[in-house]
Scaffold this active site. Structure first.
Site: not given
Ligand code: FES
Length: 147
Positions: A33, A103
């Site tokens: 992400c 995450c």
């Molecule tokens: Fe990036 Fe959670 S979506 S760390």
């Protein structure tokens, strides 16, 4: 879908900030992400984590896991901090939704990266600690050279 503990740590994150002249600093990025987490450790001469702070540029689950991870390592020895895995952090938060499990890896990796930085500075070896893969301070060439 989030536990009360996750919401609490997201809304009131503990140990946010920086430590000047920290004993170790670790910065890691999540390839999935692009979120980034940085952990600062203040470690006493006898290897106790006296203080810990974090900055997370990331999603709510990343903030909550950083917050919980810092609470779990505070006051611990370096060896005990090695036991604070992403699983331990998730359990302490009463779980995370499956899509958010990645995450929680950031917190574990950031702690390991900060411990690695500390070990490098002190010239010591921490048992079980591996060189962080995703420390964004590391140049690619450097990583290749060292292996
Ligand atoms: Fe990036 Fe959670 S979506 S760390």
């Amino acid at each position: 879908m989030y536990s009360e503990k996750v919401m609490d740590h997201f809304e009131h994150p503990r140990n946010v900030g920086e430590i000047e002249n920290a004993s170790g600093v670790g910065t890691v990025g999540n390839a999935k992400c692009g979120d980034i987490m940085r952990i600062f450790l203040d470690i006493s001469d006898d290897g106790i984590i006296r203080d810990v702070k974090f900055k997370t540029f990331g999603c709510g689950a990343a903030v909550a896991t950083s917050s919980m991870a810092t609470e779990l390592v505070k006051g611990k020895t370096v060896q005990e901090a090695m036991q604070v895995t992403n699983r331990a952090v998730m359990e302490a938060l009463d779980g995370l939704p499956p899509v958010k499990v990645h995450c929680s890896l950031l917190a574990e990796e950031a702690i390991h990266a900060a411990l690695w930085d500390y070990a490098q500075k002190k010239g010591i070896v921490i048992e079980g600690l591996e060189k962080p893969k995703s420390d964004i301070h590391e140049g690619e060439e450097q990583e290749e050279e060292e292996y």
